[in-house]
Design an enzyme around this catalytic site. Structure first.
Site, PDB file in Angstrom:
ATOM      1  N   ASP A 120     -33.524   3.191 -31.140  1.00 13.02           N
ATOM      2  CA  ASP A 120     -31.970   2.358 -30.395  1.00 13.02           C
ATOM      3  C   ASP A 120     -32.587   1.024 -29.962  1.00 13.02           C
ATOM      4  OD1 ASP A 120     -34.356   3.810 -28.908  1.00 13.02           O
ATOM      5  OD2 ASP A 120     -32.990   3.929 -27.230  1.00 13.02           O
ATOM      6  N   ARG A 158     -38.753  -0.444 -24.172  1.00 13.60           N
ATOM      7  CA  ARG A 158     -38.693   0.199 -23.493  1.00 13.60           C
ATOM      8  C   ARG A 158     -39.530   1.955 -23.436  1.00 13.60           C
ATOM      9  NH1 ARG A 158     -32.456  -0.176 -22.642  1.00 13.60           N
ATOM     10  NH2 ARG A 158     -31.973   1.365 -23.518  1.00 13.60           N
ATOM     11  N   ASP A 159     -39.289   2.174 -22.153  1.00 16.66           N
ATOM     12  CA  ASP A 159     -40.159   3.824 -22.880  1.00 16.66           C
ATOM     13  C   ASP A 159     -38.789   4.279 -23.484  1.00 16.66           C
ATOM     14  OD1 ASP A 159     -37.847   3.606 -20.602  1.00 16.66           O
ATOM     15  OD2 ASP A 159     -39.285   4.406 -19.344  1.00 16.66           O
ATOM     16  N   GLU A 160     -38.282   3.956 -24.284  1.00 19.94           N
ATOM     17  CA  GLU A 160     -37.075   5.403 -25.012  1.00 19.94           C
ATOM     18  C   GLU A 160     -37.435   4.646 -26.163  1.00 19.94           C
ATOM     19  OE1 GLU A 160     -33.370   4.053 -23.585  1.00 19.94           O
ATOM     20  OE2 GLU A 160     -32.298   5.759 -24.566  1.00 19.94           O
ATOM     21  N   ASP A 168     -26.120   5.377 -32.488  1.00 19.69           N
ATOM     22  CA  ASP A 168     -26.431   3.964 -32.985  1.00 19.69           C
ATOM     23  C   ASP A 168     -26.681   3.579 -34.422  1.00 19.69           C
ATOM     24  OD1 ASP A 168     -27.170   4.756 -30.433  1.00 19.69           O
ATOM     25  OD2 ASP A 168     -28.684   2.799 -30.706  1.00 19.69           O
ATOM     26  N   TRP A 206     -22.172  10.034 -31.809  1.00 25.38           N
ATOM     27  CA  TRP A 206     -22.981  10.559 -32.079  1.00 25.38           C
ATOM     28  C   TRP A 206     -23.715  11.646 -32.941  1.00 25.38           C
ATOM     29  CZ3 TRP A 206     -21.607   6.954 -28.737  1.00 25.38           C
ATOM     30  CH2 TRP A 206     -22.022   6.028 -28.475  1.00 25.38           C
ATOM     31  N   GLU A 214     -28.418  -5.530 -26.890  1.00 25.92           N
ATOM     32  CA  GLU A 214     -27.649  -4.071 -26.300  1.00 25.92           C
ATOM     33  C   GLU A 214     -25.985  -4.201 -25.817  1.00 25.92           C
ATOM     34  OE1 GLU A 214     -29.964  -1.945 -23.363  1.00 25.92           O
ATOM     35  OE2 GLU A 214     -29.189  -0.065 -24.148  1.00 25.92           O
ATOM     36  N   HIS A 242     -31.231  -4.818 -30.449  1.00 22.50           N
ATOM     37  CA  HIS A 242     -30.887  -3.346 -30.085  1.00 22.50           C
ATOM     38  C   HIS A 242     -30.267  -3.401 -31.370  1.00 22.50           C
ATOM     39  CE1 HIS A 242     -31.188  -0.008 -27.115  1.00 22.50           C
ATOM     40  NE2 HIS A 242     -29.789   0.318 -27.773  1.00 22.50           N
TER      41      HIS A 242
HETATM   42  C1  BGC Z   1     -29.956   4.156 -26.022  1.00 21.72           C
HETATM   43  C2  BGC Z   1     -28.554   3.824 -27.224  1.00 21.72           C
HETATM   44  C3  BGC Z   1     -27.737   5.274 -26.844  1.00 21.72           C
HETATM   45  C4  BGC Z   1     -27.034   6.174 -25.782  1.00 21.72           C
HETATM   46  C5  BGC Z   1     -26.203   6.978 -25.115  1.00 21.72           C
HETATM   47  C6  BGC Z   1     -28.756   5.147 -24.908  1.00 21.72           C
HETATM   48  O1  BGC Z   1     -29.270   4.835 -23.712  1.00 21.72           O
HETATM   49  O2  BGC Z   1     -30.302   2.889 -25.790  1.00 21.72           O
HETATM   50  O3  BGC Z   1     -28.555   2.976 -27.561  1.00 21.72           O
HETATM   51  O4  BGC Z   1     -27.301   5.213 -28.126  1.00 21.72           O
HETATM   52  O5  BGC Z   1     -28.537   5.556 -24.612  1.00 21.72           O
HETATM   53  O6  BGC Z   1     -25.441   6.553 -24.716  1.00 21.72           O
END
Ligand code: BGC
Length: 904
Positions: free
Chosen positions: A480, A484-486, A493, A545, A750, A771
């Site tokens: 995504d 960041r911490d993700e 996506d 998703w 994003e 994003h």
């Molecule tokens: C992400 C998104 C992802 C979403 C799900 C977010 O934190 O960055 O791109 O699809 O969460 O809702």
């Protein structure tokens, strides 16, 4: 007619294949029109032998009467493991001429079993805590120290080497050196998979590194996705996989006398954690202290007496260890700063001019112990300082400590990456200059396949932003965001963006690999997960998703023709469809109280989740029917056609009124219903009109989130509103693609309101400036503005449409290097004339739609009707429809009023 771009298992570089029948593909180059392959011949032989030595051939297909250039399976002698093969192909053309052999390509075969064992540093042996000459080493840094293990062993080679191959992987990340030299240029190997289930390994030719006599091999390990921070994991390194990194490797040395010797990771290795990498973490950054330099640690005769013996791992075996499927991660570009500003006596901010992903190389000179702290940010705050709040808990900080060698010291991290445009460097050092710093752009090295440029500079910037978003988020898995911490492989996506991504770059192998991550993450219930590899919340089954599990293999098949991948996914797709039906027996997918992201990040509009979910379910069913057809399963095809009909009916009964109004009256509701064909014919035009009313009511602005944004312009165009689609494309007031560009965006944001003039930055809780999802409009630029696209029932670009939708643009030039070769659509509208230059590769055909006017259609200056290679010319009131065979053509339609696109 020369075959080029030879691909084995979907890769042009040297793949390592673990199938008994790897598939071959090539592209044909030929001058002239109507060029076709009528037969091919493939030869495969062991590397080192001659291709015309019949005694050494493993496969000679003989001349096969076929025009096929894709997915041709090997069917020669059984391929032995751990071997290198060469292959080539030649073809016969439409005039019965047999052309020369193509430039040969290599592939390797996988190991059949590992002689090596997993090893790791003994955790009971503590690293030294601070450099001996630095009593003031900051306590807070010491706290965070978790130095990278360095491992080594020596080995003797006592006879001439004909080939040496290194097979290597890690639980964690690994870099290998042999005799003091870094092996290859791959980064962050072995990438990310669900390490409990599957780990990939790399094969490297190390013949040039190993020598007769004493040798040494060394490895540096990082925590990476295996033992470092991933996802939302704030405080503690992820316990998802493991706690300390481990190495598995073997070097197979083939000798000139026919013997093979193997050097493996085993208990004889020695390790230390007293090397220069004091800490590394994908999210938090890396700390390198050059005072811990280990000198020639990966060379023979290095004194490793103060290193300790490694431990042979007790971590349970990984069920599947497979050769890496996709191209490795590499540095794919280097950027020089466009400016550097001095913030304080010891603080400099570099601007790379582009939001990028990777890290920097810093070349500096200074006294021993000088510490430089680097912080990374995508944006600047109002006062010119770097804006890092949106990184959440990711520290994204690199520290370099100089050894003070009286020479320029060059620093570059190994096991981290950042998403940034700005770099703040703080430390007691002479003023820094742009020359001191280089941005290294890091990405999975997928080859570029597409380009789009047009007369509008903002649109060109949009295309560049989309490409940069892709580059920065395709790092082993499609993520995504990179900062960041993700940084997770969110399925929603990906399904929205992959149709665009696969035009920009060849992501065939990349998605084939990620497809397995998706399968590994599927729940026992049949639901696909939200993210793959599965980590963080163990949620699954979210509409749009989870549906990626169906959409991705299908769109991938249509682009690339990988039938094996579709077969592999098919039973999983069936389980998923059964799961949705079980959960929603009334054929309306209502997810009350369950995982549901809806039309994520839409503005001022809330599309009812059940409308989205049910439309997606219908879409799944329709894909399943088409996929069943391709797989030759008529019974399932009929069943899914029936399901598609029943869901569509339920959708209409529940959510659509007689006037074509859809519950919620939102853009995304209309867009999805139209894109997925769930409305009956008589309601389509009405629904499209409501969609346009909605856009008009908003002053010609969009309101869609991730889900609507990808389908919006194609749906408008196909519904007879190409002008509205163009209007949204060129819109530059909020919310629009143009708004971010007008405010300096160099990647896709994003959110539409990531930063606005009226409200500044959106919440730092969720505000990435890189994003790719909203960049899903890219496919529309290629497929509609440029016009190069597949027909509804068309696969792998054999018979394409080229139907530009010019809007008010003066010109657009689009190229797409498909699996069958490069298509070009290059059009200009000026002076009552529409000019369309096209390239159509050998073995393919195209149907062109060109705006018609009062004058004739010419090709190369004469009547198109009579042109060589043109098989038909027709016109209706508005358009010429021309069928052509392969070749280069230059059409001109005369007397055309500008700005007209085809009717659908
Ligand atoms: C992400 C998104 C992802 C979403 C799900 C977010 O934190 O960055 O791109 O699809 O969460 O809702």
């Amino acid at each position: 007619m020369q075959p080029s771009r030879l691909r084995c298992e979907h890769r042009e570089d040297v793949p390592c294949v673990d199938t008994p029948a790897p598939r071959f593909a090539w592209t044909l180059n030929a001058d002239g029109r109507n060029r076709r392959q009528t037969a091919y011949q493939i030869r495969v032989w062991p590397d080192g032998a001659a291709h015309d030595d019949p005694t050494r051939l493993f496969w000679d297909s003989g001349m096969v009467e076929s025009s096929e250039t894709l997915e041709i399976p090997y069917s020669g002698l059984p391929l032995p493991p751990a071997s290198t093969f060469v292959w080539t192909v030649r073809v016969r053309d439409e005039s019965d001429i047999v052309h020369g052999w193509a430039e040969p390509a290599l592939f390797r075969t996988a190991l059949d079993s590992w002689g090596a064992v997993w090893i790791r540093h003994n955790p009971l042996v503590a690293p030294s805590t601070r450099p001996s000459d630095d009593a003031s080493y900051p306590a807070e840094l010491l706290d965070r120290e978790e130095p990278s293990p360095y491992m080594r062993r020596e080995f003797q080679v006592d006879s001439e080497i004909s080939r040496a191959t290194l097979y290597v992987t890690a639980r964690g990340l690994v870099e290998v050196q042999v005799n003091g030299q870094r092996v290859g240029d791959n980064l962050l190997d072995p990438g990310w998979t669900d390490y409990h289930k599957r780990i990939e390994y790399q094969a490297h030719d190390v013949t040039a590194y190993v020598r007769n006599g004493p040798n040494a091999i060394g490895a540096i390990l990082g925590t990476g996705w295996y033992a470092g921070h991933v996802g939302f994991d704030h405080e503690h390194p992820s316990a998802w996989y493991g706690h300390s990194p481990e190495l598995l490797c073997e070097v197979r040395i083939e000798h000139a006398d026919g013997r093979t010797t193997i050097v493996t990771s085993d208990g004889s290795w020695r390790a230390t954690r007293n090397g220069p990498i004091r800490y590394s973490d994908l999210l938090h950054g890396e700390r390198i202290d050059a005072r811990y330099g280990l000198g020639g640690w990966s060379k023979p005769n290095f004194d490793d007496t103060d290193w300790s013996p490694v431990l042979v791992s007790e971590t349970p075996e990984v069920p599947i260890i497979v050769p890496a499927r996709a191209q490795p991660i590499r540095v794919t570009a280097q950027l020089k700063p466009i400016s550097v500003t001095q913030q304080a006596s010891d603080t400099f901010t570099f601007d790379l001019g582009q939001n990028m992903v990777g890290w920097v190389r810093l070349a500096v000179q200074g006294p021993r112990g000088t510490r430089l702290e680097l912080r990374f940010a995508e944006m600047l705050d109002r006062d010119g300082s770097i804006y890092t709040a949106n990184l959440r808990s990711a520290r994204a900080q690199d520290t370099f400590v100089l050894a003070g060698t009286n020479e320029i010291e060059v620093f570059e991290p190994h096991f981290t990456f950042h998403g940034f445009r700005y770099v703040e460097v703080r430390g007691e050092i002479d003023p820094l200059l742009p020359e001191n710093l280089t941005g290294l752009v890091v990405s999975s090295d997928t080859p570029q396949t597409g380009s789009f440029t047009c007369s509008d500079e903002m649109v060109n910037q949009l295309q560049r932003n989309i490409e940069w978003g892709q580059r920065g988020n395709f790092i082993s898995v499609p993520t995504d965001c990179p900062q960041r911490d993700e940084r997770l492989g969110w399925l929603g996506d990906a399904q929205i963006f992959l149709p665009t991504a696969s035009l920009n770059m060849d992501i065939d192998a990349f998605v084939s690999k990620w497809g397995d991550d998706v399968l590994d993450a599927q729940s026992p219930s049949g639901a696909y997960s939200d993210v793959a590899p599965r980590i963080v919340a163990s949620t699954d089954g979210a509409p749009a998703w989870a549906d990626a599990g169906v959409i991705v293999p299908w769109t991938h098949y249509r682009r690339y023709g990988d039938l094996r991948m579709l077969r592999r996914h098919w039973p999983h797709m069936e389980r998923y469809l059964a799961y949705i039906e079980r959960e929603n027996p009334k054929l309306l997918w209502s997810r009350e109280g369950m995982d549901d992201y809806g039309d994520w990040l839409s503005v001022d509009e809330h599309t009812p989740p059940e409308v989205i979910a049910t439309a997606y379910w219908a879409h799944d069913a329709s894909i399943m029917a088409q996929a069943a057809d391709v797989l030759g399963n008529t019974e399932r095809k009929i069943a899914y056609q029936d399901l598609y009909g029943r869901i569509s009916k339920a959708f209409n009964d529940a959510y659509v009124d007689d006037d074509g109004r859809i519950r919620g009256n939102t853009q995304t509701g209309y867009v999805l219903a139209l894109a997925f064909g769930v409305l009956p014919a008589e309601k389509r035009a009405k629904a499209a009109a409501h969609l346009v009313e909605n856009i008009e009511d908003r002053g010609w602005h969009l309101a869609t989130g991730f889900l609507g944004a990808g389908h919006l312009c194609p749906v408008l165009t196909e519904s007879g509103y190409p002008d509205v689609a163009h209007r949204l494309l060129l819109q530059d007031t909020y919310p629009s693609w143009g708004y971010s560009i007008r405010h300096g965006a160099t990647t896709i944001w994003e959110r539409w309101d990531g930063w606005t003039k009226h409200a500044g930055f959106q919440t730092p809780e969720m505000n990435s400036f890189n994003h790719y999802s909203l960049g899903a409009i890219g496919a529309w630029l290629f497929e509609y503005v440029g016009g190069i696209r597949q027909g509804q029932d068309e696969f792998t670009y054999e018979n394409v449409l080229i139907a530009p939708v010019p809007g008010d643009l003066a010109y657009a030039r689009t190229t797409y290097r498909s699996v069958r070769g490069t298509f070009v659509s290059d059009w200009v509208q000026a002076d009552s004339r529409f000019t369309l230059k096209v390239d159509v590769p050998p073995n393919t055909r195209a149907t062109l739609t060109i705006p018609a006017g009062s004058g004739p259609l010419l090709e190369g200056g004469s009547s198109a009707q009579d042109a060589a290679g043109v098989t038909s010319v027709q016109r209706d009131e508005q358009f010429w429809t021309t069928k052509i065979t392969s070749g280069h053509y230059e059409f001109q339609a005369l007397g055309v009023q500008p700005a007209r696109g085809p009717k659908f």
